[in-house]
Design a protein around this motif. Structure first.
Motif, PDB file in Angstrom:
ATOM      1  N   LEU A  25      31.228  39.704  35.318  1.00 28.01           N
ATOM      2  CA  LEU A  25      30.985  38.597  34.397  1.00 28.01           C
ATOM      3  C   LEU A  25      32.191  38.316  33.506  1.00 28.01           C
ATOM      4  CD1 LEU A  25      27.296  39.336  33.361  1.00 28.01           C
ATOM      5  CD2 LEU A  25      28.112  37.588  34.933  1.00 28.01           C
ATOM      6  N   LEU A  26      32.839  39.353  33.009  1.00 28.76           N
ATOM      7  CA  LEU A  26      33.949  39.164  32.071  1.00 28.76           C
ATOM      8  C   LEU A  26      35.250  38.795  32.775  1.00 28.76           C
ATOM      9  CD1 LEU A  26      33.354  42.061  29.503  1.00 28.76           C
ATOM     10  CD2 LEU A  26      32.754  39.650  29.292  1.00 28.76           C
ATOM     11  N   ASP A  27      35.535  39.460  33.901  1.00 31.61           N
ATOM     12  CA  ASP A  27      36.826  39.269  34.561  1.00 31.61           C
ATOM     13  C   ASP A  27      36.843  38.095  35.525  1.00 31.61           C
ATOM     14  OD1 ASP A  27      37.560  41.484  33.160  1.00 31.61           O
ATOM     15  OD2 ASP A  27      37.517  42.866  34.865  1.00 31.61           O
ATOM     16  N   ALA A  28      35.682  37.673  36.021  1.00 30.02           N
ATOM     17  CA  ALA A  28      35.659  36.582  36.998  1.00 30.02           C
ATOM     18  C   ALA A  28      34.848  35.382  36.507  1.00 30.02           C
ATOM     19  CB  ALA A  28      35.079  37.085  38.326  1.00 30.02           C
ATOM     20  N   TYR A  29      33.603  35.628  36.116  1.00 30.92           N
ATOM     21  CA  TYR A  29      32.722  34.507  35.760  1.00 30.92           C
ATOM     22  C   TYR A  29      33.121  33.853  34.442  1.00 30.92           C
ATOM     23  CZ  TYR A  29      28.436  31.949  34.720  1.00 30.92           C
ATOM     24  OH  TYR A  29      27.539  30.958  34.399  1.00 30.92           O
ATOM     25  N   ALA A  30      33.389  34.653  33.410  1.00 29.10           N
ATOM     26  CA  ALA A  30      33.658  34.089  32.079  1.00 29.10           C
ATOM     27  C   ALA A  30      35.125  33.761  31.851  1.00 29.10           C
ATOM     28  CB  ALA A  30      33.179  35.065  31.001  1.00 29.10           C
ATOM     29  N   ASP A  31      36.020  34.335  32.644  1.00 33.74           N
ATOM     30  CA  ASP A  31      37.450  34.096  32.456  1.00 33.74           C
ATOM     31  C   ASP A  31      37.849  32.832  33.207  1.00 33.74           C
ATOM     32  OD1 ASP A  31      40.096  34.200  31.947  1.00 33.74           O
ATOM     33  OD2 ASP A  31      40.502  36.066  33.033  1.00 33.74           O
ATOM     34  N   ARG A  32      37.939  31.734  32.485  1.00 36.26           N
ATOM     35  CA  ARG A  32      38.285  30.455  33.104  1.00 36.26           C
ATOM     36  C   ARG A  32      39.751  30.096  32.919  1.00 36.26           C
ATOM     37  NH1 ARG A  32      32.880  26.760  32.263  1.00 36.26           N
ATOM     38  NH2 ARG A  32      31.391  28.476  32.330  1.00 36.26           N
ATOM     39  N   SER A  33      40.518  31.021  32.361  1.00 37.39           N
ATOM     40  CA  SER A  33      41.937  30.749  32.135  1.00 37.39           C
ATOM     41  C   SER A  33      42.776  31.004  33.377  1.00 37.39           C
ATOM     42  CB  SER A  33      42.459  31.620  30.982  1.00 37.39           C
ATOM     43  OG  SER A  33      42.352  33.001  31.303  1.00 37.39           O
ATOM     44  N   ARG A  34      42.197  31.652  34.370  1.00 32.26           N
ATOM     45  CA  ARG A  34      42.946  31.978  35.582  1.00 32.26           C
ATOM     46  C   ARG A  34      42.241  31.426  36.812  1.00 32.26           C
ATOM     47  NH1 ARG A  34      46.752  35.874  34.502  1.00 32.26           N
ATOM     48  NH2 ARG A  34      46.527  36.967  32.509  1.00 32.26           N
ATOM     49  N   TYR A  35      43.040  31.134  37.815  1.00 35.39           N
ATOM     50  CA  TYR A  35      42.519  30.658  39.089  1.00 35.39           C
ATOM     51  C   TYR A  35      41.978  31.842  39.879  1.00 35.39           C
ATOM     52  CZ  TYR A  35      42.279  27.266  42.916  1.00 35.39           C
ATOM     53  OH  TYR A  35      41.857  26.412  43.882  1.00 35.39           O
ATOM     54  N   VAL A  36      40.815  31.677  40.486  1.00 34.10           N
ATOM     55  CA  VAL A  36      40.198  32.767  41.249  1.00 34.10           C
ATOM     56  C   VAL A  36      40.991  33.019  42.524  1.00 34.10           C
ATOM     57  CG1 VAL A  36      38.119  33.495  42.474  1.00 34.10           C
ATOM     58  CG2 VAL A  36      37.928  32.261  40.311  1.00 34.10           C
ATOM     59  N   ALA A  37      41.278  34.284  42.790  1.00 28.86           N
ATOM     60  CA  ALA A  37      42.015  34.649  43.998  1.00 28.86           C
ATOM     61  C   ALA A  37      41.130  34.500  45.233  1.00 28.86           C
ATOM     62  CB  ALA A  37      42.514  36.086  43.877  1.00 28.86           C
ATOM     63  N   PRO A  38      41.727  34.341  46.402  1.00 29.76           N
ATOM     64  CA  PRO A  38      40.914  34.237  47.624  1.00 29.76           C
ATOM     65  C   PRO A  38      40.073  35.487  47.849  1.00 29.76           C
ATOM     66  CG  PRO A  38      43.197  33.599  48.042  1.00 29.76           C
ATOM     67  CD  PRO A  38      43.167  34.199  46.676  1.00 29.76           C
ATOM     68  N   SER A  39      38.870  35.297  48.340  1.00 32.46           N
ATOM     69  CA  SER A  39      37.952  36.406  48.619  1.00 32.46           C
ATOM     70  C   SER A  39      37.836  36.548  50.136  1.00 32.46           C
ATOM     71  CB  SER A  39      36.583  36.144  47.999  1.00 32.46           C
ATOM     72  OG  SER A  39      36.692  35.970  46.601  1.00 32.46           O
ATOM     73  N   TYR A  40      38.335  37.623  50.657  1.00 31.54           N
ATOM     74  CA  TYR A  40      38.324  37.849  52.096  1.00 31.54           C
ATOM     75  C   TYR A  40      37.184  38.803  52.455  1.00 31.54           C
ATOM     76  CZ  TYR A  40      42.984  35.820  51.808  1.00 31.54           C
ATOM     77  OH  TYR A  40      44.035  34.982  51.563  1.00 31.54           O
ATOM     78  N   GLY A  41      36.221  38.331  53.196  1.00 31.29           N
ATOM     79  CA  GLY A  41      35.117  39.162  53.654  1.00 31.29           C
ATOM     80  C   GLY A  41      33.929  39.204  52.732  1.00 31.29           C
ATOM     81  N   PHE A  42      34.022  38.572  51.563  1.00 31.42           N
ATOM     82  CA  PHE A  42      32.872  38.546  50.656  1.00 31.42           C
ATOM     83  C   PHE A  42      32.918  37.266  49.835  1.00 31.42           C
ATOM     84  CE2 PHE A  42      36.225  40.088  47.983  1.00 31.42           C
ATOM     85  CZ  PHE A  42      35.917  39.646  46.712  1.00 31.42           C
ATOM     86  N   SER A  43      31.785  36.954  49.199  1.00 27.09           N
ATOM     87  CA  SER A  43      31.666  35.748  48.383  1.00 27.09           C
ATOM     88  C   SER A  43      31.537  36.135  46.922  1.00 27.09           C
ATOM     89  CB  SER A  43      30.453  34.920  48.817  1.00 27.09           C
ATOM     90  OG  SER A  43      30.246  33.837  47.925  1.00 27.09           O
ATOM     91  N   LEU A  44      32.558  35.827  46.129  1.00 30.81           N
ATOM     92  CA  LEU A  44      32.524  36.140  44.703  1.00 30.81           C
ATOM     93  C   LEU A  44      31.470  35.317  43.980  1.00 30.81           C
ATOM     94  CD1 LEU A  44      33.691  37.625  42.286  1.00 30.81           C
ATOM     95  CD2 LEU A  44      35.456  35.852  42.127  1.00 30.81           C
ATOM     96  N   ALA A  45      31.237  34.089  44.431  1.00 25.55           N
ATOM     97  CA  ALA A  45      30.219  33.247  43.800  1.00 25.55           C
ATOM     98  C   ALA A  45      28.832  33.873  43.925  1.00 25.55           C
ATOM     99  CB  ALA A  45      30.232  31.853  44.415  1.00 25.55           C
TER     100      ALA A  45
END
Length: 236
Positions: A25-45
């Motif tokens: 939640l803190l490093d991916a969902y709430a952090d909107r200052s950075r572009y999400v890196a590609p997810s290979y083999g899984f879905s971060l969403a």
């Protein structure tokens, strides 16, 4: 749509590991200052969706436990102090149990300065937690009893009945807290089982931020930033 082999355990981990859920939640969902890196083999969403649901479940559990504790404090402050003392001693006992396991590994796997330092730190923290527990229990008990109750100890009135009542109330408070925890554990297990059966949620169930994450993690372009004073985009 069924989960990939990597997405399934990651989504399940959000219900089973509070620290992992918080990191998602803190490093991916709430952090909107950075572009999400590609997810290979899984879905971060998908992982973010279940992390948010697990967070709401944990929050509801904490609120309900606080409500139960508040009601118990209004009814009998001393009983809440006793119940809290039991829980804190149980927590300290778990700390000493982990220390025992660390000591066993130390002798089994051989001497190590790092392990010995870690055991010493854990011992200090455990004794500090025990001392704080005893201090808080003593101060809280005296404050909850009040001057009149302390003075009544010197009278000839029997106190066995009040002591028994307080112990029963403390047991009732512990039982109510345990019941709340068990109910939410059952709800968490039900959500986990439903997640494994249903598979991935549809895009309609994702909120705007999760859909944005899904777009970014599938993008053929990766954005790298904060390397010195420059930013660049590299096509993968």
């Amino acid at each position: 749509m069924s989960f990939t082999l990597a997405t399934r355990p990651l989504c399940a981990g959000t219900y089973l590991d509070a620290n992992f859920c918080q990191r998602v939640l803190l490093d991916a969902y709430a952090d909107r200052s950075r572009y999400v890196a590609p997810s290979y083999g899984f879905s971060l969403a998908q992982v973010a969706f279940h992390a948010r649901r697990a967070w709401w479940l944990d929050t509801a559990q904490h609120v309900l436990v606080a409500f139960v504790v508040g009601i118990g404090a209004l009814r009998s402050p001393l009983a809440i102090v006793l119940a809290g003392g039991v829980l804190m001693h149980w927590h300290v006992a778990l700390m000493f149990g982990k220390i025992g396991g660390a000591v066993a590994r130390y002798f089994r796997e051989g001497p190590s300065i790092d392990r010995l330092s870690d055991i010493g730190l854990r011992l200090r923290l455990a004794f500090i937690a025990l001392l704080v527990t005893w201090t808080v229990m003593t101060v809280s008990a005296v404050a909850s009893l009040g001057y009149g109750s302390v003075a009544s100890i010197w009278d000839d009135k029997p106190v066995a009945g009040s002591v028994t009542t307080t112990l029963l109330e403390a047991f009732a408070d512990l039982s109510m807290v345990a019941l709340v925890v068990v109910l939410f554990a059952a709800a968490r297990q039900a959500l986990l089982g439903n997640m494994l059966r249903a598979g991935e949620v549809s895009d309609r169930q994702l909120n705007r931020r999760m859909r944005h994450i899904a777009i970014e993690e599938r993008s053929p372009v990766t954005y790298y930033a904060d390397f010195g004073h420059s930013s660049a985009a590299a096509r993968s």
